[in-house]
Every structure is written in structure tokens, then in C-alpha cells.
Design a protein around this motif. Structure first.
Motif, short mmCIF file in Angstrom:
data_model
loop_
_atom_site.label_atom_id
_atom_site.label_comp_id
_atom_site.label_asym_id
_atom_site.label_seq_id
_atom_site.Cartn_x
_atom_site.Cartn_y
_atom_site.Cartn_z
N ARG A 90 -13.21 -26.31 -4.20
CA ARG A 90 -12.64 -25.77 -5.43
C ARG A 90 -13.69 -24.88 -6.08
O ARG A 90 -14.73 -25.35 -6.52
N THR A 139 -10.70 -23.41 -12.40
CA THR A 139 -10.58 -23.17 -10.97
C THR A 139 -10.08 -21.73 -10.71
O THR A 139 -9.04 -21.34 -11.21
N ASN A 180 -8.61 -22.66 -5.12
CA ASN A 180 -8.67 -24.05 -4.66
C ASN A 180 -8.27 -24.08 -3.18
O ASN A 180 -7.10 -23.97 -2.83
#
Length: 248
Positions: free
Chosen positions: A206, A241, A244
Motif C-alpha cells: 500500500r 493511500t 493499493n
């Protein structure tokens, strides 16, 4: 009874599909500009190809405008229409490679009379978008392309509080360098590497905003002998994020 449970399962799956996070991307690359006073670039359109290659591992919703397709009207319309698809929990990304100026990005039809995609316009487009995560990646000079005029002021400060992550290839007084042998600008070179996994410092698959910034900034700074420094600003969390790989 079996039919009852089957109905419940199908309902849950449908709800999950609707709520699943999606990624929408508009990528723009301009090498040759309509105005002959604007010097040509070499690797901007291959920058788009490189960026799209890594991003298409995560979404099919990638829309590109290259060269003379990337007029101000077309760029504005494309961003607006694509980002209108996004719902809460989704992510939208604008990628740009070309010339920039202190107030924004130079579209194909940029001239002294206008034709630039202003930061304030970008802010307006993002405000209309429902996505929770909004990002701009730009490999563009902010001191090149056109001579600065007194009317061209740096409006970036006016939108620093917009809920968008801006990751720009250089400071406003720097040029953004291209690799001598190609195929990319230095910023895109390390951006693509970072998004592809190079920035994943803790190996959790991530890649966060902080990880991406650290990786790209150090790479570009070193490759350009401390002459170019990418900057990141806006309203977002360092832990946001960006990509991912667990959900590939």
C-alpha cells in the motif's frame, strides 16, 4: 429456503459491487504546441504511456488526451465528464505532462491571450467531484514555456486548502528536466517507479502519499544534481493511500 438464502447472497454481492472503490484517471501529454513561441518537448507523450501502463493495472477507467487533442476546451470537458462518474470512496487522478506556468498548465492552444488550465479551474472541477481521494500529478515546468507577464501571478496559494493532493515536478522557479535518452521526464521516471512498488518502503503493498513523495523527491533531486525538487501540497493525510497493490 435455498432460494431465500440465494436471494440474500445476490443482494449482498450487488451491494458490494456498487460500493466497491473505483479509480478514474485523466492523463494529458503535449509535446508540440500550436504557438510556435512555445518550445517543443520530447518525452511528454511517452510520459503518458508510461503512467498509463502502471495505472491500468488498477483500473480500466483511463482517458487520455495527446498533442492537439489537448485543447483547453477538450481538457476541461474531459476532466469534468470523467470525474462526474466518481462516487464517494472513489479516487480520481489528473496526470499532466507538458509545459506549465505559475498559474497552471499549458494546454495545446496556450498563447499569451490564454489557453492555460488554471489551478483555480482545476480546483473548481475537483469541488464538483464526489470522490473522497483526489490527486494531481504534473510533470511540467513552472518557469518555462512562455515568458511570465505581470498578469500571470502564482494562484496556487489560493487553492492550498482544497481537498486535493497536488504532486508537482518542480518548484515554481525551476524547470522540469527530461531524461537525455528518454523515454520520460525525470519526475515521471521516478513517479512510475514509485507507483509500481519502488515507493513501498514498509512492503505492505500500500503506497501512501508520504512514501511516494519521499521516493520521488529523493530520486529526482539526485538525478538532476539538486536542480529540481518535486513539491507536494494540498489538504490530505500523509497516510492517504495512492495505490493499493493488495486490490490489484
Amino acid at each position: 429456503m435455498k432460494q431465500y438464502f440465494l436471494t440474500i447472497v445476490l443482494t449482498i454481492l450487488a451491494a458490494t459491487s456498487v460500493s466497491a472503490q473505483k479509480l478514474y484517471v485523466v492523463s494529458i501529454g503535449i509535446a508540440d504546441y500550436k504557438d510556435p513561441q512555445i518550445n517543443d518537448l520530447r518525452w511528454t507523450e511517452t510520459d503518458v504511456a508510461s503512467f498509463n501502463k502502471v495505472i491500468k493495472s488498477h483500473t480500466n477507467e483511463v482517458y487520455s488526451l495527446l498533442g492537439n487533442q489537448a485543447t483547453h476546451a477538450n481538457v476541461y470537458s474531459k476532466i469534468r465528464n470523467v470525474f462526474a462518474k466518481a462516487k464517494p470512496k472513489d479516487t480520481v487522478i489528473l496526470y499532466f505532462s507538458g509545459h506549465g506556468y505559475p498559474g497552471g498548465f499549458c494546454c495545446y492552444d496556450m498563447s499569451q491571450k490564454g489557453g492555460g488550465l488554471k489551478y483555480t479551474e482545476i480546483a473548481r472541477l475537483f469541488r464538483e467531484c464526489q470522490a473522497d481521494n483526489k490527486m494531481v500529478f504534473a510533470d511540467a515546468c513552472f518557469s518555462g514555456g512562455l515568458r511570465k507577464s505581470k498578469k500571470q501571478s502564482d494562484t496556487s496559494n489560493t487553492i492550498r486548502n482544497v481537498d486535493v493532493m497536488f504532486f508537482l515536478s518542480s518548484r515554481t522557479n525551476e524547470t522540469s528536466q527530461e531524461m537525455i535518452e528518454g523515454p520520460n521526464g525525470q519526475f515521471t521516471r521516478f513517479l512510475v517507479r514509485g507507483l509500481g512498488g519502488g515507493a513501498d518502503k514498509n512492503r505492505d503493498k500500500r503506497i501512501t502519499a508520504k512514501e511516494l513523495y519521499d521516493f520521488v523527491h529523493e530520486g529526482v533531486k539526485t538525478a538532476t544534481a539538486d536542480k529540481q525538487h518535486p513539491v507536494m501540497w494540498g489538504q490530505f493525510k500523509d497516510t492517504m493511500t495512492v495505490i493499493n497493490w493488495n486490490k490489484k
